[in-house]
Structures are given as structure tokens and as C-alpha cells.
Design a protein around this motif. Structure first.
Motif, short mmCIF file in Angstrom:
data_model
loop_
_atom_site.label_atom_id
_atom_site.label_comp_id
_atom_site.label_asym_id
_atom_site.label_seq_id
_atom_site.Cartn_x
_atom_site.Cartn_y
_atom_site.Cartn_z
N ALA A 110 0.99 -1.04 -0.23
CA ALA A 110 0.07 0.16 0.17
C ALA A 110 0.87 1.42 -0.32
CB ALA A 110 -1.04 0.46 1.37
N SER A 111 0.46 2.38 -0.61
CA SER A 111 1.27 3.08 -0.72
C SER A 111 0.63 4.58 -0.72
CB SER A 111 1.95 3.32 -2.89
OG SER A 111 2.87 2.22 -2.23
N SER A 112 0.95 5.17 0.07
CA SER A 112 0.27 6.25 0.54
C SER A 112 0.94 8.11 -0.43
CB SER A 112 0.20 6.98 2.01
OG SER A 112 -0.90 7.61 2.56
N ASN A 121 5.31 3.60 2.39
CA ASN A 121 5.25 2.55 1.46
C ASN A 121 4.88 1.30 2.77
OD1 ASN A 121 4.66 1.41 -1.10
ND2 ASN A 121 6.61 0.31 0.30
N THR A 122 3.76 0.23 2.83
CA THR A 122 3.08 -0.50 3.78
C THR A 122 3.70 -1.66 3.10
OG1 THR A 122 2.66 0.11 5.01
CG2 THR A 122 2.57 -1.68 5.46
N TYR A 138 7.36 2.04 5.94
CA TYR A 138 8.54 2.36 6.01
C TYR A 138 7.74 3.89 5.56
CZ TYR A 138 10.75 -1.45 4.24
OH TYR A 138 11.07 -3.01 4.31
N ARG A 139 8.85 5.28 5.43
CA ARG A 139 7.94 6.70 6.06
C ARG A 139 8.98 7.29 4.98
NH1 ARG A 139 3.99 8.58 7.52
NH2 ARG A 139 3.37 6.83 9.33
N ARG A 140 8.92 7.88 4.17
CA ARG A 140 9.75 8.90 3.97
C ARG A 140 9.98 10.09 4.54
NH1 ARG A 140 9.66 14.29 0.58
NH2 ARG A 140 7.73 14.94 1.74
N THR A 148 12.23 5.17 5.00
CA THR A 148 13.70 4.58 5.88
C THR A 148 12.11 4.14 6.69
OG1 THR A 148 13.03 6.51 7.65
CG2 THR A 148 15.25 6.19 6.08
N ILE A 149 12.54 3.24 7.64
CA ILE A 149 12.18 1.91 7.98
C ILE A 149 11.62 2.59 9.31
CG2 ILE A 149 13.83 0.67 9.49
CD1 ILE A 149 11.90 -1.82 8.73
N GLU A 150 9.85 2.76 9.71
CA GLU A 150 9.61 2.74 10.45
C GLU A 150 8.82 1.96 12.65
OE1 GLU A 150 5.79 6.06 11.56
OE2 GLU A 150 7.08 7.24 10.93
N GLY A 151 8.47 1.10 11.97
CA GLY A 151 7.44 -0.19 12.37
C GLY A 151 7.25 -1.24 11.16
N GLU A 152 6.97 -1.83 12.53
CA GLU A 152 6.53 -3.53 12.08
C GLU A 152 5.37 -3.81 12.58
OE1 GLU A 152 8.47 -7.34 12.59
OE2 GLU A 152 9.04 -5.76 11.20
#
Length: 260
Positions: A110-112, A121-122, A138-140, A148-152
Motif C-alpha cells: 500500500a503506497s500513500s 509505503n507498507t 516505511y516513511r519518507r 526509512t523503516i518506521e515499524g512493523e
């Protein structure tokens, strides 16, 4: 759903309630029309609109805290009537467009976008049984102009297919590792009762909870809270409401309305 008097709304619904436990579950062909939750000093409500073939068209929501915030989720489909994306609007916030990518029948990305710029991006992962087991966000970074990765989030399931644990991790950039933030555990379900909505939403195409959870346990690194659900049903088996008693002696009352 328009913001009508909450007292009148509740009384009208309760008038149709029957103390006797119904023998039937919620009819499968009844569409959810609205959901309203009343908490201590706040309310939240959603209303649902459908296409003629029962595909969801849009969800409008309103939150009062007492400041009012309104929003809209508009579902977009491709030529084959497969969900291809969503448009989210909220008071005072730039509209967000979400685009889905599939692998077979499953959404795997899923791209926001906001103002045409990709913001997050998830990536979604599934087990061989087709159950969602992990999503990675992942967030810009606007300064570095890179993602960069933000969490999971990780999901495990009971034998009957309902979600058991939802673990949310945040990425610690200084130590370059994931750290557990919260764990939400659903130890038991009412297996003879069909869930109307997931209590922990993930993707529009994924149902984590086929049945109604009896409670959940929220665990953080410093605390643990257990929250139990109490339900009531209409005489025909449709879910009337859910009541949650909180630690501060307040309650959250959620009322469900269906198309007749």
C-alpha cells in the motif's frame, strides 16, 4: 450518520432490544449502516454507503472531543471491480490517496500519496493459509528524500482463525533494531457470534476477527490492562451494542445500526 440527539438515538435502539438471547446469529445479508461510540467526553461515529452489488463505496466519520473533526474514506475499484485504492479526507488535512498492489488475490503493498508525493509505503506478508502475519511501514524522510523503516506489526492466530496477538514494533534508529511497543492479546472469542467489524483494523480486504472477542489485554513495557466486552443483540440476532468498562470507571458504548 448525522449528529442527532444521542439520548433519542440510544432509546430508539434499546426499544427494540430483547433480554432473551436470540437463537440466530446476525443475518449475513444485512448491511452495516452506522456505528457510534460514546465515551467519557467524546463521541465517534461512522456511516457506510454501498454500491448496488454490496461493495463498500465510502465511509464518512465524525469525532467530537468536543472539537469536531470530520473525514471521508472513498473506495476506488478497477475495471474488474477489484479494490485498487482509497482516498482519505479529513478536516484541515491534505487529502491522502492510497494505492494497492496485489500478488494474486492478496494486497502486498500500500503506497500513500499526498499532493502527488509518495509519503509512506507498507509491505504485507501472509502465511500459507492466507492469513496476514506481518506489515512493515516505511516513511519518507523529507530531509534525506528517502524511505526509512518506521515499524512493523506482527499477527498470530487461534486455531479457529481469529487473531490471537497483535504485536506492534517501532524501529530504534540509534540501535538499528525493532523494539516491542505494544502487544494486544485476544485470548477468547464467542465462536457462535459473527463479528461485524474487526476491533483492530488492518486492510479492507483482510478480516482478523470472524467472531466477537470477549476481551483484549493491552501490554506495554511498563503496564498491562485487561478490557472486557459486553454485547447485546436484537431479537433477530443482529448485534445491538457493545459496552466496555474502563479502569477509570467510565464506559464506552458502541451502537450498531443495520439496513433493514
Amino acid at each position: 450518520m448525522k449528529n442527532i440527539s444521542y439520548v433519542v438515538f440510544i432509546l430508539a435502539l434499546l426499544a427494540g432490544c430483547n433480554d432473551q438471547e436470540p437463537t440466530l446469529n446476525r443475518p449475513a445479508d444485512v448491511k452495516l449502516k452506522a456505528v457510534q461510540t460514546i465515551g467519557k467526553g467524546w463521541t465517534y461515529q461512522e456511516s457506510y454507503e454501498y454500491h448496488s452489488d454490496l461493495r463498500i463505496n465510502k465511509i464518512q466519520w465524525e469525532r467530537n472531543t468536543p472539537y469536531t473533526t470530520r473525514g471521508l474514506e472513498k473506495y476506488v475499484y478497477d475495471n474488474n471491480l477489484r479494490l485498487s485504492g482509497m482516498i482519505r479526507e479529513m478536516t484541515g488535512i491534505v487529502a491522502e490517496e492510497i494505492l494497492y498492489r496485489y500478488d494474486g488475490l492478496q494486497i502486498v503493498e500500500a503506497s500513500s500519496y499526498s499532493n502527488g508525493i509518495k509519503e509512506s509505503n507498507t509491505i504485507y506478508y501472509y502465511n500459507p493459509a492466507g492469513q496476514l502475519v506481518k506489515s512493515v511501514l516505511y516513511r519518507r524522510d523529507p530531509l534525506a528524500n528517502e524511505f526509512t523503516i518506521e515499524g512493523e506489526i506482527q499477527y498470530t492466530y487461534h486455531w479457529h482463525g481469529n487473531v490471537y496477538e497483535v504485536k506492534q514494533f517501532v524501529f530504534d534508529s540509534q540501535q538499528s533494531e525493532m523494539k516491542l511497543h505494544t502487544t494486544r492479546t485476544y485470548p477468547a472469542y464467542l465462536l457462535d457470534r459473527i463479528a461485524v467489524l474487526d476491533s483492530y483494523p488492518s486492510l479492507p480486504t483482510v478480516r482478523l476477527q470472524k467472531n466477537l472477542p470477549e476481551k483484549y489485554i493491552l501490554t506495554t513495557p511498563s503496564s498491562q490492562v485487561s478490557v472486557e466486552f459486553a454485547y447485546r443483540w436484537m431479537p433477530d440476532g443482529r448485534l445491538l451494542d457493545r459496552i466496555v468498562n474502563l479502569l477509570d470507571d467510565s464506559t464506552e458504548h458502541t451502537i450498531y445500526t443495520f439496513d433493514q
